[in-house]
Design a protein around this motif. Sequence first.
Motif, PDB file in Angstrom:
ATOM      1  N   UNK A 125       0.855  -1.178   0.000  1.00 51.68           N
ATOM      2  CA  UNK A 125       0.000   0.000   0.000  1.00 51.68           C
ATOM      3  C   UNK A 125       0.898   1.237   0.000  1.00 51.68           C
ATOM      4  N   UNK A 126       0.480   2.309  -0.681  1.00 41.91           N
ATOM      5  CA  UNK A 126       1.339   3.494  -0.790  1.00 41.91           C
ATOM      6  C   UNK A 126       1.558   4.134   0.573  1.00 41.91           C
ATOM      7  N   UNK A 127       2.755   4.685   0.746  1.00 37.47           N
ATOM      8  CA  UNK A 127       3.115   5.258   2.041  1.00 37.47           C
ATOM      9  C   UNK A 127       2.136   6.332   2.465  1.00 37.47           C
ATOM     10  N   UNK A 128       1.681   7.117   1.482  1.00 39.15           N
ATOM     11  CA  UNK A 128       0.782   8.222   1.817  1.00 39.15           C
ATOM     12  C   UNK A 128      -0.479   7.692   2.474  1.00 39.15           C
ATOM     13  N   UNK A 129      -0.961   6.552   1.953  1.00 41.43           N
ATOM     14  CA  UNK A 129      -2.175   5.996   2.506  1.00 41.43           C
ATOM     15  C   UNK A 129      -1.953   5.458   3.905  1.00 41.43           C
ATOM     16  N   UNK A 130      -0.811   4.825   4.134  1.00 40.63           N
ATOM     17  CA  UNK A 130      -0.543   4.276   5.464  1.00 40.63           C
ATOM     18  C   UNK A 130      -0.435   5.428   6.452  1.00 40.63           C
ATOM     19  N   UNK A 131       0.129   6.531   5.971  1.00 39.99           N
ATOM     20  CA  UNK A 131       0.297   7.694   6.851  1.00 39.99           C
ATOM     21  C   UNK A 131      -1.034   8.247   7.336  1.00 39.99           C
ATOM     22  N   UNK A 132      -2.108   8.034   6.566  1.00 37.15           N
ATOM     23  CA  UNK A 132      -3.384   8.593   7.007  1.00 37.15           C
ATOM     24  C   UNK A 132      -3.841   7.976   8.311  1.00 37.15           C
ATOM     25  N   UNK A 133      -3.286   6.831   8.669  1.00 37.55           N
ATOM     26  CA  UNK A 133      -3.603   6.249   9.971  1.00 37.55           C
ATOM     27  C   UNK A 133      -4.792   5.326   9.972  1.00 37.55           C
ATOM     28  N   UNK A 134      -5.374   5.094   8.763  1.00 32.93           N
ATOM     29  CA  UNK A 134      -6.564   4.240   8.731  1.00 32.93           C
ATOM     30  C   UNK A 134      -6.240   2.817   9.165  1.00 32.93           C
ATOM     31  N   UNK A 135      -5.073   2.332   8.743  1.00 30.35           N
ATOM     32  CA  UNK A 135      -4.696   0.966   9.109  1.00 30.35           C
ATOM     33  C   UNK A 135      -4.472   0.853  10.611  1.00 30.35           C
ATOM     34  N   UNK A 136      -3.729   1.795  11.148  1.00 30.50           N
ATOM     35  CA  UNK A 136      -3.473   1.747  12.595  1.00 30.50           C
ATOM     36  C   UNK A 136      -4.774   1.854  13.361  1.00 30.50           C
ATOM     37  N   UNK A 137      -5.656   2.727  12.872  1.00 24.66           N
ATOM     38  CA  UNK A 137      -6.922   2.935  13.584  1.00 24.66           C
ATOM     39  C   UNK A 137      -7.712   1.650  13.680  1.00 24.66           C
ATOM     40  N   UNK A 138      -7.969   1.046  12.518  1.00 25.52           N
ATOM     41  CA  UNK A 138      -8.774  -0.166  12.533  1.00 25.52           C
ATOM     42  C   UNK A 138      -8.091  -1.283  13.300  1.00 25.52           C
ATOM     43  N   UNK A 139      -6.772  -1.363  13.124  1.00 22.49           N
ATOM     44  CA  UNK A 139      -6.025  -2.408  13.837  1.00 22.49           C
ATOM     45  C   UNK A 139      -6.120  -2.227  15.342  1.00 22.49           C
ATOM     46  N   UNK A 140      -5.935  -0.996  15.790  1.00 21.64           N
ATOM     47  CA  UNK A 140      -5.932  -0.786  17.240  1.00 21.64           C
ATOM     48  C   UNK A 140      -7.330  -0.938  17.821  1.00 21.64           C
ATOM     49  N   UNK A 141      -8.346  -0.619  17.023  1.00 26.70           N
ATOM     50  CA  UNK A 141      -9.717  -0.808  17.522  1.00 26.70           C
ATOM     51  C   UNK A 141      -9.988  -2.288  17.765  1.00 26.70           C
ATOM     52  N   UNK A 142      -9.512  -3.128  16.841  1.00 24.41           N
ATOM     53  CA  UNK A 142      -9.664  -4.573  17.046  1.00 24.41           C
ATOM     54  C   UNK A 142      -8.960  -4.974  18.334  1.00 24.41           C
ATOM     55  N   UNK A 143      -7.759  -4.423  18.519  1.00 21.49           N
ATOM     56  CA  UNK A 143      -7.005  -4.719  19.735  1.00 21.49           C
ATOM     57  C   UNK A 143      -7.774  -4.283  20.983  1.00 21.49           C
ATOM     58  N   UNK A 144      -8.418  -3.126  20.870  1.00 22.68           N
ATOM     59  CA  UNK A 144      -9.143  -2.597  22.015  1.00 22.68           C
ATOM     60  C   UNK A 144     -10.335  -3.468  22.387  1.00 22.68           C
ATOM     61  N   UNK A 145     -11.076  -3.895  21.360  1.00 21.72           N
ATOM     62  CA  UNK A 145     -12.298  -4.629  21.696  1.00 21.72           C
ATOM     63  C   UNK A 145     -11.961  -6.018  22.220  1.00 21.72           C
ATOM     64  N   UNK A 146     -10.874  -6.570  21.703  1.00 20.66           N
ATOM     65  CA  UNK A 146     -10.538  -7.921  22.145  1.00 20.66           C
ATOM     66  C   UNK A 146      -9.600  -7.910  23.343  1.00 20.66           C
ATOM     67  N   UNK A 147      -9.046  -6.756  23.634  1.00 25.00           N
ATOM     68  CA  UNK A 147      -8.072  -6.650  24.725  1.00 25.00           C
ATOM     69  C   UNK A 147      -8.527  -7.211  26.058  1.00 25.00           C
ATOM     70  N   UNK A 148      -9.726  -6.813  26.497  1.00 23.28           N
ATOM     71  CA  UNK A 148     -10.157  -7.282  27.812  1.00 23.28           C
ATOM     72  C   UNK A 148     -10.176  -8.808  27.956  1.00 23.28           C
ATOM     73  N   UNK A 149     -10.260  -9.539  26.850  1.00 25.08           N
ATOM     74  CA  UNK A 149     -10.266 -11.002  26.991  1.00 25.08           C
ATOM     75  C   UNK A 149      -8.866 -11.569  27.099  1.00 25.08           C
ATOM     76  N   UNK A 150      -7.887 -10.736  26.770  1.00 26.41           N
ATOM     77  CA  UNK A 150      -6.532 -11.276  26.670  1.00 26.41           C
ATOM     78  C   UNK A 150      -6.020 -11.749  28.026  1.00 26.41           C
ATOM     79  N   UNK A 151      -6.077 -10.822  28.998  1.00 26.30           N
ATOM     80  CA  UNK A 151      -5.578 -11.237  30.322  1.00 26.30           C
ATOM     81  C   UNK A 151      -4.160 -11.752  30.223  1.00 26.30           C
TER      82      UNK A 151
END
Lengths: 418, 507
Positions: free
Chosen positions: B31-57
């Motif tokens: 994916x082009x660097x400019x697109x990665x820089x927009x933060x969309x990937x990090x956003x969606x990735x971290x949201x998944x981490x957030x919702x599943x985080x409490x189960x991790x323990x």
Amino acid sequence: MQSYGSPLYVVSESVLRRKYAELYRAFSLRYPSIAIGYSYKTNYLSAICSILHQEGALAEVVSGFEYEIAESLGVPGNQIIFNGPLKRPAELTKAISQGARIHIDSYDELALIEEIAQKLGRTVPVAIRMNMTVGPLAWDRFGFNLEDGQAMDAAHRVISSPWLKLVGLHEHLGTFVLDPDLYRQMAEKLASFARSLIEYGVTLEYLDIGGGYASHNTLHDQWLPADYATPTFDQYADAICPTLIKNLPQPLPLLIMEPGRALVDEAVQMLTSVVSVRNMTSGQKGVVIDAGVNLLSNVAWYRYEIRAATLAGSISAGSILEEVNIYGPLCMNIDVLQHKVALPPLRAGDVLIIKNVGAYNFTQSTQFIQPRPAIVLINEGEVELIRVAENMEYIKQLDKVPQRLQYKPKQKAPRAKN
Amino acid sequence: MCFFLFLNPWVGISACLGAVAATLLAHALRVSKALIKTGLFSLNGSLVGLILGPYVGNNIMMLLITVAGAALAGFILYVLLIQLSFKRGLPVLTVPFVISSWVVLLALHYLDAETTPKLIFLFDWATRFESAIADKLSTNLSLFFRSLSWIFFQDSVILGITAFIILLLHSRIMGFFAQAGFLVSMAVISLIQVFTGVESGVEVWAVFNSIFIAMMLGGLFVTLTVQAAMLALTAAAIGTAITVFIHTPLTAQGLPVLNFPANFVTLLVLGIIGGSIVKAHKFGLNPVPLVNVSSPEKSVRLPKIFSKDKEIKLALPFWGVWCVAQGNHGNLTHWGKGSYAWDFVVLDSNGKSSKGIGRLAEDYYCFGLPVIAPAPGVVVKVEDSVFDNIPPDINAEQNWGNHVIIQHGPNLYSELSHFRYKGIAVKVGQSVVQGDLLGNTGNSGRSMEPHLHYQLQKTITLGSTTVPTKFSDYFKYDDGLGTLIKKGVPNLGDFVSNVVQIPGSQV
């Protein structure tokens, strides 16, 4: 030459129009709106000015006298640019009421304009003439200096005056400037000055970058001949326009130029006849022609290209060249047009062509011992007279000889003195 | 993130890892660097981490599943970017996160794992602080802040207050719409409660989705106007209703509502406004070009957006007099999808386009000349790294060479190409008005000799279908005399220029 005499100035209408079109094209491709103000002082022959006005040029004048010439040609006031250190009150009043662009040269002039504005009861849009140091060029006798703050001072003075409105900036770098980069530097300085005026609420209508563009002639101390050294209009435009676009605040102001010799030098040639040929004591050959520094004062600047005109039967093609000095007809030792010019062997009556003499030679010509010659215009093979050769009647017109000084032939007997 | 590491390290860690996983996948997918820089990937990735985080323990297995889920979200984002953003100009929002989380949670549900997200405070004082604050606030206010904290899928008043402060700092308008969305949803819930019962736990989800919709449509993705505000609140109300009604079936499958209703409603509305069926601009609804989405305050200052090619007033994209070297339906390259395009060059008085024999690109008159924006818009794509060809070679690999694409409307883009190497003066995201300098003519791409290529097209993709259009208010020269054309199509061999105004002259 048979009809109009010798020497003869010959103006080419097509060359004039072509130079204008080239200059306009070079800049119009690189900047959204431009205007070309022809510098009258270079050559204010009515026909030449008229041709350029037909092409769309404004009139750039530096004196009331030239202003009147423009007026007489029908140029409306709002197409005249009034520059110059000497602007008489009456001339200023006329310029202001006709809506000419006035470029202020000094504080005294500024005060004068304010006075007139008050009398006329109107606000006058003006520009300030600036000067600056760019590379080796540092003319500081015209206008207000940028580097020592005079220009900003003058700008403040105009802005704070209820009778004046600052609508433009005018700068004129020098004359015969062969390095386009100097223009780029000037453009940068001008643009940043224009930017600094924004905080005073000034949006400039136009920027006048003056003239000084080189023509196709070679200066005496110039190593490379004109063919190599003279920049093209495209090169000047490439140096000036991108810098202006990058540094000027939006909206981009109108860009005005004031070319003189760049338009007119190459459009005028001089035809002159050989009067006599002589051998100097050094062995050098000399050729005396009927045009001297009275008509070609700019030989002090350039090495003009001088060619022999081949009239049928006079000079055979393929003849050897010899180096001759060209002298004018004036009885003065300084009347040398050029040293060591390569020409075929000449005889009295042969015709020489001196090329690219349009700039300043006519306007700075003198009437020294020879009345000025005729001037013709050639246009697609047609020849038209645009200035009659001066004659005795014309020259005597302004003379007023008191009656007591009238010439009376001497009486037969001498008169005794007491 | 630090907040979570503080309160619950596992949530913080999984959020970070989620962001990293999604971004790494993006790099792997080129994916082009400019697109990665927009933060969309990090956003969606971290949201998944957030919702599943409490189960991790302490469960490493869970951590790996979370990371996998984040990567999946990244992949879905990649696909949706192409389908939604490039082809239709729609934002992807957090749809990848919703899909990916549901996939994982559904799996967990059927494997009988726990599916209720919970808040774990590791420090005692934090819990006491939380309840102390919660007591001081009224129920509604606390509900507002708690729902804001659901952005991070936590149920904490402190987090909500912090989030709100950050939101206000970024955009007061968005803060306003967050509150408006809250009020609308409370009203709708109360209304629904008149007719049928509403389960506990729904409120927070409903309010959260409503706030989300109101903020997205209230000035962020749609330029703020009175009509846009009304639309935003109406959509928020609808979103609330949808949340209430799908809550039960979803919870039965062990799936939290997340922000599905918000994504759904927002995309539906944006799709309708940006499409060509409804003339949304007539109702004062203008979508904001994706590259310019930053804050409603900034979007309001963008230049006018056209939605139909008939409205747009195109000026010629150059100064001075140029000649048309190839017009519409030209048989060299302007055929098929690319029929409605023009190639412009500069000719001298002898009709030649170069000095001498034109061995070098620099010999051609138009090489390096300025190119200007034909109409107001936003620069959405720029490329300047292609070398200029030496005539008559062409570069068939990078067909369009160096180019600039300007968005004038939701489905209206200008494409100008074959610019000079490193000869572009604008950046992506910059707004331009007619006459702004875009760059310099060059000889890059499929260009035998330097020329300027112009076309109006439907999408942001290079070389997409061209739209027939006309230029407005230009001069056409015949034998040096110019006739003003109010709206016309320059043809092969025409000499044309924009209208030039010289004050006080007879032009």
